[in-house]
Motif scaffolding. Structure first.
Motif, PDB file in Angstrom:
ATOM      1  N   THR A 177      49.016  41.095  43.512  1.00 16.05           N
ATOM      2  CA  THR A 177      47.752  40.353  43.561  1.00 16.05           C
ATOM      3  C   THR A 177      46.849  40.718  42.388  1.00 16.05           C
ATOM      4  O   THR A 177      46.292  39.831  41.723  1.00 16.05           O
ATOM      5  CB  THR A 177      47.020  40.639  44.886  1.00 16.05           C
ATOM      6  N   TYR A 181      45.617  38.366  39.042  1.00 17.53           N
ATOM      7  CA  TYR A 181      44.229  38.243  38.563  1.00 17.53           C
ATOM      8  C   TYR A 181      44.153  38.502  37.063  1.00 17.53           C
ATOM      9  O   TYR A 181      43.425  37.816  36.338  1.00 17.53           O
ATOM     10  CB  TYR A 181      43.324  39.225  39.313  1.00 17.53           C
ATOM     11  N   VAL A 188      36.711  39.180  38.549  1.00 14.14           N
ATOM     12  CA  VAL A 188      36.781  40.123  39.668  1.00 14.14           C
ATOM     13  C   VAL A 188      35.361  40.437  40.122  1.00 14.14           C
ATOM     14  O   VAL A 188      34.563  40.983  39.364  1.00 14.14           O
ATOM     15  CB  VAL A 188      37.510  41.414  39.263  1.00 14.14           C
ATOM     16  N   THR A 189      35.049  40.101  41.345  1.00 12.12           N
ATOM     17  CA  THR A 189      33.724  40.285  41.920  1.00 12.12           C
ATOM     18  C   THR A 189      33.852  41.070  43.222  1.00 12.12           C
ATOM     19  O   THR A 189      34.965  41.366  43.671  1.00 12.12           O
ATOM     20  CB  THR A 189      33.073  38.921  42.202  1.00 12.12           C
ATOM     21  N   THR A 192      36.265  39.518  45.464  1.00 14.54           N
ATOM     22  CA  THR A 192      37.665  39.849  45.208  1.00 14.54           C
ATOM     23  C   THR A 192      38.064  41.106  45.961  1.00 14.54           C
ATOM     24  O   THR A 192      39.149  41.184  46.549  1.00 14.54           O
ATOM     25  CB  THR A 192      37.896  40.056  43.707  1.00 14.54           C
ATOM     26  N   ASP A 273      37.138  33.759  43.353  1.00 17.28           N
ATOM     27  CA  ASP A 273      37.348  35.206  43.369  1.00 17.28           C
ATOM     28  C   ASP A 273      37.993  35.680  44.662  1.00 17.28           C
ATOM     29  O   ASP A 273      38.920  36.483  44.653  1.00 17.28           O
ATOM     30  CB  ASP A 273      36.038  35.944  43.110  1.00 17.28           C
ATOM     31  N   ILE A 274      37.529  35.171  45.800  1.00 16.97           N
ATOM     32  CA  ILE A 274      38.075  35.615  47.080  1.00 16.97           C
ATOM     33  C   ILE A 274      39.295  34.803  47.499  1.00 16.97           C
ATOM     34  O   ILE A 274      40.239  35.321  48.083  1.00 16.97           O
ATOM     35  CB  ILE A 274      36.990  35.568  48.187  1.00 16.97           C
ATOM     36  N   SER A 277      42.716  35.930  45.743  1.00 13.03           N
ATOM     37  CA  SER A 277      43.256  37.170  46.310  1.00 13.03           C
ATOM     38  C   SER A 277      43.858  36.935  47.690  1.00 13.03           C
ATOM     39  O   SER A 277      44.915  37.488  48.024  1.00 13.03           O
ATOM     40  CB  SER A 277      42.165  38.239  46.389  1.00 13.03           C
TER      41      SER A 277
END
Length: 370
Positions: A177, A181, A188-189, A192, A273-274, A277
């Motif tokens: 994962t 990215y 990436v936050t 994430t 971002d989420i 993932s």
């Protein structure tokens, strides 16, 4: 019953099946190749860390007719740094510029307002890099605690070999994962990080389902000479295969909606971002539970003396049956193979020893054991 349900029932009963365990070296090779690709991508390209981790300023504009691409160009010219622009709705924009000080943020905000034709100043919110560092440290702490608890629980509920296999599968899923990215370049936050922590539970779900079936199927395994441990493990995978596919597809569909429709077509980039993932993690988790975790358990268990002895008895009995020998002769041959390897008490526990008589001197089929 639907066709998929019929196939699932036949898989569960062992009427049909695919040899997942027998081809485990192929799955290991594929997983190693994917993992190496992810690690190389991470090492070469690195992660595109969000402003929450690098620090900078976030500008929120009032209603404007300026496009996202034009606003991004204005922000980069005004700040001298790369900018990320997202449309929030009602024609408002969110502009992220990293590595800006308080004084620089004020100047950039004034220049943006002038370039975009906005009266007054644009609202600016400063984010310090120390806050992002705290988030990262807490995320690593949470990940470590989670994995430790998982290993302890699986070791108690099942056995340590299953705990080790599950841990390797988790590391496999996280590595893939994170590597995706890096290759895709998504930001990436904190979202994430939340997504990564969320997929750990999903990754374990299918694995625990297969392990539970395997645990049930291997009770008193040494008291039979029909199946080896690897064959029972393979039956466990096939028996839960349709369930794993169904739960994975159902979980992936809404996440795919967030990723491809929300982030792609609707332009809600903050969902990427989420959702990425979750999407990659769910798919990798389903893969690892079938192709990594259970084959690893079978490999570890087959190293045990009792499982080696069982395998010899099973193979000896099948060879005798293929030659048309009686069941007693087949059992005696399996016991002899076990005795040859000096494995104490395993044959007695299996109930396969029929005495010290050699082949050709077995009891009549209607006689009684002496």
């Amino acid at each position: 019953m639907s066709r998929l349900g019929t196939i699932g029932a036949r898989l569960y009963r062992g009427e049909v099946g695919y040899d997942f365990i027998g081809k485990r070296k192929i799955w290991y090779a594929v997983s190693i190749l994917i993992t190496i690709t992810a690690i190389v991508g991470l090492a070469v390209r690195g992660l595109n860390m969000g402003i929450e981790f690098k620090g900078g300023a976030v500008f929120t504009t009032p209603k404007t007719s300026v496009s996202v691409s034009q606003a991004q160009e204005y922000a980069q010219e005004a700040s001298g740094h790369p900018a990320i622009v997202q449309e929030l709705g009602n024609d408002t924009l969110r502009i992220q510029v990293s590595e800006l000080t308080t004084a620089e943020a004020g100047e950039v905000g004034k220049q943006l307002a002038q370039d975009m034709g906005i009266k007054g100043e644009i609202n600016a919110e400063l984010v310090g890099p120390s806050w992002g560092e705290q988030i990262a440290n807490k995320a690593w702490t949470g990940l470590g605690v989670f994995m430790l608890l998982v290993v302890i629980y699986l070791a108690i509920a099942f056995e340590w070999r299953m705990a080790v296999a599950a841990l390797i599968a988790l590391i496999h899923d996280i590595t893939i994962t994170v590597g995706i990215y890096a290759l895709v370049g998504f930001e990436v936050t904190p979202g994430t990080v939340i997504g990564l922590l969320t997929i750990l539970g999903y990754s374990l779900y299918d694995t625990v389902v297969v392990f539970d079936s395997l645990k049930e199927g291997t009770k008193d395994i040494t008291k039979q000479t029909r199946w080896t441990y690897s064959e029972i493990a393979n039956r466990s995978i096939n028996g839960t295969l349709v369930r794993s596919i169904n739960t994975t597809v159902v979980a992936l569909l809404p996440v795919a909606g967030l990723l491809f429709i929300g982030g792609g077509f609707l332009g809600a980039g903050m969902l990427n971002d989420i959702s990425l993932s979750l999407f990659v993690g769910l798919a990798a988790g389903a893969y690892s539970s079938i192709f990594i975790a259970t084959p690893l358990v079978a490999d570890l268990k087959e190293r045990e003396p009792q499982m080696k002895a069982l395998k010899k008895r099973v193979l000896a009995k099948r060879a005798a049956a293929a030659k048309g020998e009686s069941a007693d002769d087949a059992d005696a041959e399996g016991a002899a193979a076990e005795s040859y390897d000096d494995v104490p008490d395993a044959a007695t526990a299996a109930g396969t020893v029929v005495g010290q008589r050699g082949r050709g001197h077995g009891r009549p089929s209607s006689g009684k054991r002496r």
